[in-house]
Design a protein around this motif. Structure first.
Motif, short mmCIF file in Angstrom:
data_model
loop_
_atom_site.label_atom_id
_atom_site.label_comp_id
_atom_site.label_asym_id
_atom_site.label_seq_id
_atom_site.Cartn_x
_atom_site.Cartn_y
_atom_site.Cartn_z
N ASP A 172 6.04 -37.33 -45.90
CA ASP A 172 7.11 -38.39 -44.90
C ASP A 172 8.13 -39.42 -45.29
O ASP A 172 9.49 -39.15 -44.89
CB ASP A 172 6.11 -38.00 -43.20
N ASN A 204 11.01 -37.73 -46.88
CA ASN A 204 11.43 -36.76 -46.61
C ASN A 204 11.46 -35.49 -47.77
O ASN A 204 12.01 -34.43 -47.93
CB ASN A 204 12.85 -36.37 -46.62
N ASP A 264 9.08 -31.72 -47.65
CA ASP A 264 8.15 -31.37 -46.61
C ASP A 264 7.37 -30.13 -47.72
O ASP A 264 7.48 -29.91 -48.43
CB ASP A 264 9.25 -30.11 -46.37
#
Length: 177
Positions: A164, A167, A169
């Motif tokens: 997170d 950034n 996934d």
């Protein structure tokens, strides 16, 4: 199984027939391909494989590789090895990460696992353009060996927080049989 192994790597300009020629030499030497990975990177073909056979058959294969390399324009390396150690206290986990491409993603992921004494067993990465927008994207699939003593829920939470912050996934889950 004869428990004699040879790791072979080959790199050269991509063209049809390389896998055919390499696999023919291995078969004619009386050896067997136990495991392999091959891909085209740019205009280059790359393969790494594990051949298995009796020691004298592996010696025959080793002797045939230099001339095969010259004939096919490949840089060929080989090294004798031992069977893989399957430690019972390691659990394989699959890690999938997708992100907007930027330098350092592989290093950041490797650092996360290395700092926790978790080995990366296998990794494949690719870049591609996102559908519709054309944004440069990066995708990586990693198989890691997690020591059984590691608290999996804590590891998953730390990994997801880490991703997170960057950034990324990501998904981490046990490898399914």
């Amino acid at each position: 199984m004869h428990n004699n192994f040879l790791v072979v790597s080959a790199l050269g300009e991509d063209r049809p027939g390389i896998v055919n020629e390499l696999s023919r030499i291995i078969a004619e030497s009386g050896c067997n391909i136990e495991d392999s990975r091959m891909t085209v990177l740019g205009g280059e073909f790359a393969i790494i494989l594990l051949a298995e056979g009796r020691w004298n058959k592996l010696a025959k294969l080793e002797a045939a590789l230099p001339s095969l390399g010259r004939r096919l324009g490949l840089t060929v390396n080989s090294k004798r090895t031992t069977p893989a150690r399957h430690e019972g206290n390691l659990l394989p986990y699959s890690v999938e990460v997708v992100a907007i491409d930027h330098p350092g993603i592989v290093h950041q992921l490797a650092s996360f696992f290395s700092s926790r004494e978790i080995s990366i067993r296998d990794m494949a990465t690719t870049t591609y353009a996102a559908a519709h927008t054309g944004t440069p994207m990066f995708s990586v699939h990693i198989t890691v060996d997690v020591p059984a003593a590691v608290h999996i829920a804590r590891l998953r939470e730390e990994f997801m927080d880490f991703c997170d912050q960057l950034n990324l996934d990501a998904v981490i889950e046990p490898v399914k049989g």
